[in-house]
Design an enzyme around this catalytic site. Sequence first.
Site, short mmCIF file in Angstrom:
data_model
loop_
_atom_site.label_atom_id
_atom_site.label_comp_id
_atom_site.label_asym_id
_atom_site.label_seq_id
_atom_site.Cartn_x
_atom_site.Cartn_y
_atom_site.Cartn_z
N ALA A 1 50.91 25.69 -4.90
CA ALA A 1 51.48 24.55 -5.61
C ALA A 1 51.37 24.86 -7.10
O ALA A 1 50.52 25.66 -7.50
CB ALA A 1 50.70 23.29 -5.28
N GLU B 1 42.08 26.78 -2.85
CA GLU B 1 41.97 25.50 -3.56
C GLU B 1 40.57 25.17 -4.04
O GLU B 1 40.40 24.61 -5.12
CB GLU B 1 42.49 24.35 -2.67
CG GLU B 1 44.01 24.27 -2.59
CD GLU B 1 44.62 25.17 -1.53
OE1 GLU B 1 43.90 26.02 -0.96
OE2 GLU B 1 45.83 25.03 -1.27
N GLY C 1 49.59 26.21 -1.30
CA GLY C 1 50.81 25.62 -0.75
C GLY C 1 51.77 26.64 -0.15
O GLY C 1 52.58 26.30 0.71
N GLU D 1 50.43 27.24 3.20
CA GLU D 1 50.66 25.99 3.94
C GLU D 1 52.13 25.87 4.37
O GLU D 1 52.42 25.40 5.46
CB GLU D 1 50.23 24.80 3.09
CG GLU D 1 48.71 24.73 2.96
CD GLU D 1 48.21 23.70 1.96
OE1 GLU D 1 48.62 23.79 0.78
OE2 GLU D 1 47.44 22.81 2.34
N1 COA Z 1 50.84 27.55 -10.25
C1 COA Z 1 51.38 27.72 -11.47
N2 COA Z 1 51.60 28.93 -12.01
C2 COA Z 1 51.26 29.99 -11.30
C3 COA Z 1 50.68 29.90 -10.01
C4 COA Z 1 50.48 28.60 -9.50
N3 COA Z 1 49.96 28.40 -8.29
N4 COA Z 1 50.44 31.14 -9.54
C5 COA Z 1 50.86 32.00 -10.49
N5 COA Z 1 51.35 31.30 -11.55
C6 COA Z 1 51.92 31.84 -12.78
C7 COA Z 1 50.83 32.36 -13.73
O1 COA Z 1 50.26 31.28 -14.47
C8 COA Z 1 51.63 33.33 -14.57
O2 COA Z 1 52.40 32.59 -15.48
P1 COA Z 1 52.51 33.07 -17.05
O3 COA Z 1 53.07 34.45 -16.97
O4 COA Z 1 53.44 32.07 -17.66
O5 COA Z 1 51.11 33.02 -17.58
C9 COA Z 1 52.62 33.92 -13.56
O6 COA Z 1 52.71 32.99 -12.50
C10 COA Z 1 52.17 35.27 -13.01
O7 COA Z 1 50.88 35.10 -12.43
P2 COA Z 1 49.58 35.97 -12.86
O8 COA Z 1 48.37 35.17 -12.54
O9 COA Z 1 49.74 36.47 -14.26
O10 COA Z 1 49.74 37.20 -11.84
P3 COA Z 1 48.59 38.15 -11.29
O11 COA Z 1 49.26 39.29 -10.63
O12 COA Z 1 47.57 38.43 -12.37
O13 COA Z 1 47.82 37.27 -10.16
C11 COA Z 1 47.69 35.73 -8.32
C12 COA Z 1 48.50 36.87 -9.00
C13 COA Z 1 48.54 35.20 -7.17
C14 COA Z 1 46.36 36.30 -7.77
C15 COA Z 1 47.39 34.61 -9.34
O14 COA Z 1 48.62 34.24 -9.96
C16 COA Z 1 46.76 33.37 -8.78
O15 COA Z 1 45.56 33.36 -8.48
N6 COA Z 1 47.55 32.28 -8.66
C17 COA Z 1 47.06 30.99 -8.26
C18 COA Z 1 46.81 30.96 -6.78
C19 COA Z 1 46.24 29.60 -6.38
O16 COA Z 1 45.14 29.22 -6.72
N7 COA Z 1 47.05 28.86 -5.62
C20 COA Z 1 46.66 27.60 -5.08
C21 COA Z 1 47.17 26.48 -5.89
S1 COA Z 1 46.66 24.95 -5.21
#
Ligand code: COA
Length: 258
Positions: free
Chosen positions: A66, A135, A112, A115
């Site tokens: 999400a 989460e 999400g 999910e």
């Molecule tokens: N919501 C909003 N933005 C998100 C996102 C999310 N769930 N997941 C990734 N993004 C965004 C990042 O903020 C980044 O944006 P920016 O370039 O404007 O800063 C972009 O997507 C790329 O992600 P980044 O984190 O730089 O990539 P990465 O390769 O370093 O890491 C992940 C990849 C998937 C490990 C990492 O993005 C992550 O942990 N995301 C969140 C996962 C999460 O907790 N999801 C559950 C949400 S309830």
Amino acid sequence: MAFENILSETNEGIGIITINRPAKLNALNRATILELSEAFTALDKDEHTKVIIVTGTGEKAFVAGADIAEFSEFSEEEGEQLAAIGQQLLFDLVENLGTPVIAAVNGFALGGGLELAMAAHFRVASENAKMGLPEVSLGVIPGYGGTQRLPQLVGKGRAMEMIMTAGMVTAQEALTFGLVNHVVPQPELIDFCKGIAARIMKNSPVAISKAIKAINASYTKDGYEVEIKSFGEAFGTEDFKEGTTAFLEKRKAAFPGK
Ligand code: COA
């Protein structure tokens, strides 16, 4: 139908819905959830669409969760609404669709994203896919059905461990757990899913939709209500504020435990 955040097309009986926000790793914001809901409903009504495949744009992510930026300031009430509306609009809709839905998990499927994949009728992953429900690392719990569907698919103990550790499993581990049915090289993922769809399409659509209904009927709905309530309550905690703020500030969270 023209969408901003997704692509939807049908060819030779197979509908493909692609979540298309690669700059945000296809994270599910409110607009994307709404568009997905409309696209699934439209394809389900379309008599030419016999099977639906849902996937993400690019080679990195199915859906990274999400959209954290969108809900980081939410109150308890808004949190509860977020889960309740999302479940109704998309996750319950997909699970109960009469048209079979295959999730082609082409990379990160987190929060999400996993999910959504779990709401689909079954899942195929590419070799590079990574799945998890992170989460609790943000001070919140899965709110789009994850606390219910993960134990249904992998068993209670594995679900507890995955949710508590907020860790990711590889495609191969997901295969062992029964979370995905097949693992294939990424370039072959969509064609592999189309191959399964072709086998499904030889069978009676009426019987298949009745089978989906019967299989889904064996799971009760009460747990989803508990999830929605607990998800909302998490938004009132200091841990949630710290968890989401830390993610957006690109630092590790230091949870106060309150
Ligand atoms: N919501 C909003 N933005 C998100 C996102 C999310 N769930 N997941 C990734 N993004 C965004 C990042 O903020 C980044 O944006 P920016 O370039 O404007 O800063 C972009 O997507 C790329 O992600 P980044 O984190 O730089 O990539 P990465 O390769 O370093 O890491 C992940 C990849 C998937 C490990 C990492 O993005 C992550 O942990 N995301 C969140 C996962 C999460 O907790 N999801 C559950 C949400 S309830």
